[in-house]
Design an enzyme around this catalytic site. Structure first.
Site, PDB file in Angstrom:
ATOM      1  N   THR A 144       0.873  -1.181   0.000  1.00 39.07           N
ATOM      2  CA  THR A 144       0.000   0.000   0.000  1.00 39.07           C
ATOM      3  C   THR A 144       0.910   1.231   0.000  1.00 39.07           C
ATOM      4  O   THR A 144       1.342   1.685  -1.042  1.00 39.07           O
ATOM      5  CB  THR A 144      -0.973  -0.011   1.185  1.00 39.07           C
ATOM      6  OG1 THR A 144      -0.254  -0.251   2.398  1.00 39.07           O
ATOM      7  CG2 THR A 144      -2.030  -1.087   1.003  1.00 39.07           C
ATOM      8  N   LYS A 166       3.942  -6.998   3.989  1.00 42.34           N
ATOM      9  CA  LYS A 166       3.774  -5.578   3.730  1.00 42.34           C
ATOM     10  C   LYS A 166       3.453  -4.891   5.046  1.00 42.34           C
ATOM     11  O   LYS A 166       2.941  -5.491   5.986  1.00 42.34           O
ATOM     12  CB  LYS A 166       2.655  -5.311   2.708  1.00 42.34           C
ATOM     13  CG  LYS A 166       1.260  -5.725   3.124  1.00 42.34           C
ATOM     14  CD  LYS A 166       0.491  -4.769   4.023  1.00 42.34           C
ATOM     15  CE  LYS A 166       0.423  -3.384   3.423  1.00 42.34           C
ATOM     16  NZ  LYS A 166      -0.348  -2.479   4.380  1.00 42.34           N
ATOM     17  N   THR A 177      -0.282  -2.800  10.908  1.00 42.09           N
ATOM     18  CA  THR A 177      -1.099  -2.862   9.695  1.00 42.09           C
ATOM     19  C   THR A 177      -0.263  -3.605   8.698  1.00 42.09           C
ATOM     20  O   THR A 177       0.420  -3.049   7.872  1.00 42.09           O
ATOM     21  CB  THR A 177      -1.540  -1.513   9.149  1.00 42.09           C
ATOM     22  OG1 THR A 177      -2.562  -1.761   8.198  1.00 42.09           O
ATOM     23  CG2 THR A 177      -0.529  -0.719   8.451  1.00 42.09           C
ATOM     24  N   GLU A 256       6.483   4.722   7.093  1.00 40.05           N
ATOM     25  CA  GLU A 256       6.102   5.965   6.428  1.00 40.05           C
ATOM     26  C   GLU A 256       6.895   7.162   6.948  1.00 40.05           C
ATOM     27  O   GLU A 256       6.827   7.509   8.124  1.00 40.05           O
ATOM     28  CB  GLU A 256       4.606   6.224   6.622  1.00 40.05           C
ATOM     29  CG  GLU A 256       3.735   5.269   5.835  1.00 40.05           C
ATOM     30  CD  GLU A 256       2.260   5.480   6.054  1.00 40.05           C
ATOM     31  OE1 GLU A 256       1.464   4.875   5.322  1.00 40.05           O
ATOM     32  OE2 GLU A 256       1.879   6.233   6.977  1.00 40.05           O
ATOM     33  N   ASN A 378      -0.065  10.945   6.314  1.00 42.15           N
ATOM     34  CA  ASN A 378      -1.261  10.620   7.071  1.00 42.15           C
ATOM     35  C   ASN A 378      -2.212  11.797   7.272  1.00 42.15           C
ATOM     36  O   ASN A 378      -3.153  11.731   8.064  1.00 42.15           O
ATOM     37  CB  ASN A 378      -0.864  10.014   8.423  1.00 42.15           C
ATOM     38  CG  ASN A 378      -0.292   8.628   8.239  1.00 42.15           C
ATOM     39  OD1 ASN A 378      -1.015   7.665   8.037  1.00 42.15           O
ATOM     40  ND2 ASN A 378       1.033   8.530   8.262  1.00 42.15           N
TER      41      ASN A 378
END
Length: 382
Positions: A144, A166, A177, A256, A378
């Site tokens: 993602t 992932k 996640t 991220e 985000n």
């Protein structure tokens, strides 16, 4: 790995046209021993509910894992459950097996129904595309916000463990996640397989926190075809732990917006539980994370967070060090070589060692810094 095949294809879920459907399966579509560990988030996504149910009904057997990215199929009610079941049915039809022997994973945004017309058209294509070297494609199709695919292979001495995963944010135990699909040619009964998988997850993915947020879809699955026979005592557990640990570090390195991966080790606590509590509190502290982003070895924020963690604590006993550079000890700041410490803080991976000087408790956490990139990523949901 002999006996397993995989593939990744575009099903049109992602507007970009990037790969978004993946399959990992036994080469002959025969069910083999399988186990799964799933999120403890009570806002549980449909694919988690369905995969748990299939493992229970099959007695721990699976022939394939079908996965989509770009949509989490979470908070989608009865329709989401029906769609997850349908993904398994379509996969089983293409493989010539039973849907209870298919496990399903989804990842992406929460609260949107799956585009089942596209998925229904895509599943036969990805099933038909599977091949022995397809793991890398499948790893890409699971992504993602990941920037790189995550793969691992561990030779266990007569057998092999392989895996893809992932995960880049919403990473906080229990699990993240994250999705991970592992395979092995070692032989094991489903109950034993679940035991070693849970232990491997506890020592790897459950020690990883990026932002303190836990996902609705976390899933780690393991399939064992037994082609290599039984592994020596403890060997499968060790190889699986190594594989999961490697994937967890890859996730941290690709988190991220992160610029630092921090391996935080706490020793000298009153108990392992207290060490874990203090480590996690520090790892999730925004002030500490910002210091790491600024390459600032300021120990004050760390000491403060440990003091506020509600564990046995004495300011005169705590020692804080980045690698071999001690920055606080015996109740006062230390004076390490400034240039050497600055050079150390510029590294991608940092080892932060905190000894509380109270007892024998210890724990380790893998975490990252907090950067502008994370906030930018985000600040939007699409």
């Amino acid at each position: 790995m002999d006996g397993f095949v995989a593939a990744g294809r575009s099903g049109g879920i992602k507007p970009s046209g990037a790969l978004d459907m993946a399959i990992v399966a036994t080469a002959d579509a025969t069910p083999v021993a399988a186990a799964g560990v799933f999120t403890s988030n009570r806002m549980t996504a449909a694919p988690v509910v369905v995969s748990r149910g299939h493992l229970a009904r099959s007695g721990g057997l699976a022939a394939a894992v079908i996965c989509n990215s770009g949509n989490a199929n979470a908070a989608t009610g009865r329709q989401g459950l029906a769609d997850a079941e349908r993904m398994c049915e379509l996969t089983a039809e293409s493989l010539g097996g039973h849907s209870d022997h298919v496990l399903v994973c989804s990842t992406g945004l929460i609260g949107f129904e799956l585009p089942m017309d596209r998925i229904a058209a895509g599943i036969p294509k990805v099933v038909a595309a599977r091949h022995p070297a397809g793991g890398s494609e499948a790893a890409v199709a699971m992504m993602t916000t990941d920037t790189v695919a995550k793969e691992v292979t561990v030779a266990g001495g007569g057998f092999t463990v392989g895996g893809i995963a992932k995960g880049a944010a919403m990473l906080e135990p229990n699990m993240a996640t994250m999705l991970a699909v592992l395979t092995t040619d070692a032989a094991a009964e489903p109950a034993a397989l679940e035991e070693v998988l849970r232990a491997a997850v506890a020592g790897s993915f459950n020690r990883l926190t990026v932002d303190g947020a836990q996902s609705t879809n976390d899933t780690v699955l393991l399939l064992a075809n037994g082609a290599a026979g039984r592994a020596p005592d403890g060997a499968l557990a060790a190889a699986l732990a190594e594989a999961c640990g490697d994937l967890a570090l890859q996730m941290a390195d690709d988190a991220e917006g992160s610029t630092k991966t921090v391996l935080l080790r706490v020793t000298g606590a009153a108990s392992d539980a207290e060490a874990a509590k203090a480590a996690r509190d520090c790892a999730n502290c925004q002030l500490v994370k910002c210091s790491w982003f600024g390459e600032d070895p300021y120990w004050g924020r760390i000491a403060s967070e440990f003091g506020a963690a509600g564990v046995a604590f004495d300011p005169e006993r705590i020692t804080i060090a980045y690698g071999n550079h001690t920055v606080y000890a015996e109740g006062r700041p230390a004076r390490p070589d400034a240039d050497a410490l600055a050079a150390y803080m510029r590294q991608r991976r940092l080892h932060l060692n905190v000894d509380l000087g109270i007892g024998d408790g210890q724990a380790e956490i893998v975490t990252v810094d907090l950067s502008h990139g994370y906030v930018d990523e985000n600040s939007k949901t699409s």
